[in-house]
Motif scaffolding. Sequence first.
Motif, PDB file in Angstrom:
ATOM      1  N   GLY A  31       0.896  -1.080  -0.039  1.00 28.52           N
ATOM      2  CA  GLY A  31      -0.223  -0.106   0.074  1.00 28.52           C
ATOM      3  C   GLY A  31       0.570   1.303  -0.225  1.00 28.52           C
ATOM      4  O   GLY A  31      -0.120   2.827   0.656  1.00 28.52           O
ATOM      5  N   LYS A  32       2.239   1.431   0.030  1.00 35.79           N
ATOM      6  CA  LYS A  32       2.769   2.374  -0.137  1.00 35.79           C
ATOM      7  C   LYS A  32       2.631   2.429  -1.630  1.00 35.79           C
ATOM      8  O   LYS A  32       2.775   1.908  -2.579  1.00 35.79           O
ATOM      9  N   PRO A  33       3.888   3.176  -2.149  1.00 34.29           N
ATOM     10  CA  PRO A  33       4.342   4.264  -2.808  1.00 34.29           C
ATOM     11  C   PRO A  33       5.395   3.475  -4.092  1.00 34.29           C
ATOM     12  O   PRO A  33       6.311   2.599  -3.631  1.00 34.29           O
ATOM     13  N   VAL A  34       4.690   3.147  -5.399  1.00 35.78           N
ATOM     14  CA  VAL A  34       5.644   2.135  -6.069  1.00 35.78           C
ATOM     15  C   VAL A  34       5.747   2.621  -7.390  1.00 35.78           C
ATOM     16  O   VAL A  34       4.935   3.926  -8.532  1.00 35.78           O
ATOM     17  N   LEU A  35       7.826   2.764  -8.090  1.00 35.25           N
ATOM     18  CA  LEU A  35       8.028   3.221  -8.975  1.00 35.25           C
ATOM     19  C   LEU A  35       8.116   2.219 -10.093  1.00 35.25           C
ATOM     20  O   LEU A  35       8.673   0.874  -9.505  1.00 35.25           O
ATOM     21  N   VAL A  36       7.689   1.787 -11.052  1.00 33.32           N
ATOM     22  CA  VAL A  36       7.973   0.803 -12.208  1.00 33.32           C
ATOM     23  C   VAL A  36       8.576   1.427 -13.232  1.00 33.32           C
ATOM     24  O   VAL A  36       8.302   1.801 -13.872  1.00 33.32           O
ATOM     25  N   PHE A  37       9.859   0.852 -13.688  1.00 29.84           N
ATOM     26  CA  PHE A  37      10.840   1.483 -14.401  1.00 29.84           C
ATOM     27  C   PHE A  37      10.417   0.422 -15.839  1.00 29.84           C
ATOM     28  O   PHE A  37      10.933  -0.639 -15.958  1.00 29.84           O
ATOM     29  N   ALA A 126      10.156   5.144  -3.816  1.00 29.21           N
ATOM     30  CA  ALA A 126       8.707   4.538  -3.275  1.00 29.21           C
ATOM     31  C   ALA A 126       9.775   3.421  -2.491  1.00 29.21           C
ATOM     32  O   ALA A 126      10.360   3.568  -2.284  1.00 29.21           O
ATOM     33  N   ARG A 127       8.712   3.010  -2.037  1.00 21.80           N
ATOM     34  CA  ARG A 127       8.793   2.127  -1.115  1.00 21.80           C
ATOM     35  C   ARG A 127       9.086   0.322  -2.121  1.00 21.80           C
ATOM     36  O   ARG A 127       9.920  -0.160  -1.919  1.00 21.80           O
ATOM     37  N   LEU A 128       8.039   0.296  -3.173  1.00 23.62           N
ATOM     38  CA  LEU A 128       8.699  -0.838  -3.832  1.00 23.62           C
ATOM     39  C   LEU A 128       9.055  -0.208  -5.387  1.00 23.62           C
ATOM     40  O   LEU A 128       8.505   0.391  -5.714  1.00 23.62           O
ATOM     41  N   VAL A 129      10.108  -0.467  -5.956  1.00 22.56           N
ATOM     42  CA  VAL A 129      10.703  -0.289  -7.194  1.00 22.56           C
ATOM     43  C   VAL A 129      10.758  -1.738  -8.198  1.00 22.56           C
ATOM     44  O   VAL A 129      11.160  -2.978  -7.485  1.00 22.56           O
ATOM     45  N   VAL A 130      10.231  -1.167  -9.097  1.00 22.72           N
ATOM     46  CA  VAL A 130      10.287  -3.025 -10.623  1.00 22.72           C
ATOM     47  C   VAL A 130      11.147  -2.495 -11.167  1.00 22.72           C
ATOM     48  O   VAL A 130      10.801  -1.181 -12.121  1.00 22.72           O
ATOM     49  N   MET A 153      18.652   2.549 -10.480  1.00 23.46           N
ATOM     50  CA  MET A 153      16.870   2.492  -9.961  1.00 23.46           C
ATOM     51  C   MET A 153      16.391   1.783  -8.786  1.00 23.46           C
ATOM     52  O   MET A 153      15.428   2.578  -8.208  1.00 23.46           O
ATOM     53  N   ALA A 154      17.103   0.675  -8.580  1.00 23.92           N
ATOM     54  CA  ALA A 154      16.571  -0.064  -7.895  1.00 23.92           C
ATOM     55  C   ALA A 154      16.829   1.212  -6.207  1.00 23.92           C
ATOM     56  O   ALA A 154      16.382   1.094  -5.158  1.00 23.92           O
ATOM     57  N   GLY A 155      17.837   2.374  -6.647  1.00 28.53           N
ATOM     58  CA  GLY A 155      18.346   2.992  -5.365  1.00 28.53           C
ATOM     59  C   GLY A 155      17.191   4.143  -4.845  1.00 28.53           C
ATOM     60  O   GLY A 155      17.025   3.817  -3.834  1.00 28.53           O
ATOM     61  N   ARG A 156      15.952   3.762  -6.138  1.00 25.19           N
ATOM     62  CA  ARG A 156      15.240   5.041  -5.469  1.00 25.19           C
ATOM     63  C   ARG A 156      13.536   4.093  -4.599  1.00 25.19           C
ATOM     64  O   ARG A 156      13.120   4.408  -3.809  1.00 25.19           O
ATOM     65  N   ALA A 157      14.432   2.979  -4.027  1.00 25.54           N
ATOM     66  CA  ALA A 157      13.526   2.092  -3.206  1.00 25.54           C
ATOM     67  C   ALA A 157      13.619   2.212  -1.885  1.00 25.54           C
ATOM     68  O   ALA A 157      15.200   2.209  -1.697  1.00 25.54           O
ATOM     69  N   VAL A 167      12.200  -2.526  -1.364  1.00 21.25           N
ATOM     70  CA  VAL A 167      12.158  -3.338  -2.195  1.00 21.25           C
ATOM     71  C   VAL A 167      12.135  -2.892  -3.330  1.00 21.25           C
ATOM     72  O   VAL A 167      11.473  -2.217  -3.767  1.00 21.25           O
ATOM     73  N   ALA A 168      13.513  -3.290  -3.677  1.00 16.28           N
ATOM     74  CA  ALA A 168      13.462  -3.388  -5.273  1.00 16.28           C
ATOM     75  C   ALA A 168      12.967  -4.611  -5.629  1.00 16.28           C
ATOM     76  O   ALA A 168      13.821  -5.918  -5.802  1.00 16.28           O
ATOM     77  N   LEU A 169      12.690  -4.735  -7.607  1.00 15.52           N
ATOM     78  CA  LEU A 169      12.346  -6.380  -8.378  1.00 15.52           C
ATOM     79  C   LEU A 169      12.930  -6.275  -9.170  1.00 15.52           C
ATOM     80  O   LEU A 169      12.912  -4.538 -10.408  1.00 15.52           O
TER      81      LEU A 169
END
Length: 227
Positions: A31-37, A126-130, A153-157, A167-169
């Motif tokens: 339920g937190k901010p999510v960034l999808v790259f 963001a909390r989650l970066v994809v 990109m992962a460092g934005r998490a 979390v970075a996926l």
Amino acid sequence: LGFPGNAANPFLFERSLNYKLPGLIMERGGGKPVLVFCHTRKSASGTAQYLAANLSVALPDPGAVAAARARLMDKKLADSIGKGVAFHHAGLSHEDRRTIETLFLARQILILCTTSTLALGVNLPARLVVVKGTSHYKNGKYDDITLAMLMQMAGRAGRAGFDDRGVALVLTSNDQQRKFAELVRNQERGSAPLESQLHRHMIEHVNAEVVLHTINHRDIVLDWVRT
């Protein structure tokens, strides 16, 4: 995370990853901010539209989003944010980009699909970066993204001051999973030191941000470099 894919057609593989996103966001986003790259503007907008149609996202402040929709010039973007998902890329107007950045930072929009250039510029944690795919189209052909870009990109998490965890996926094909996992392990062990190369291309990056109106004052340049 590795998935079956056609190595001969990275475009189709990257698009097929859309089907994996709703479950991953529900499971890991909290339920937190999510960034999808995504690696193209078309993919960023298409991914956002797919998620808007296939993922139920609550709007913390429907009134603020409704007011923002009325100001947006891009119709597809306005439709997407009405369902809690936005996209961001250099093809949008300066005003539209600023509106989306403000909404995301205020957590009024929780899912943002963007191009990888955002990792080098605007500070949107963001909390989650994809990271949706590990190939990008450059100089007339598809090539693997660099470890430096992946780590940007992962460092934005879970950025300090915004969240206490992240979390970075990284979504890639099965045949590439081992390669990228090993790169990340080497980085964590310190055997593949990551050093910023921004200084080598500082002029080009700053000029690009000026054109995009991200930078319009000397003080903003300093803030951009620090972030």
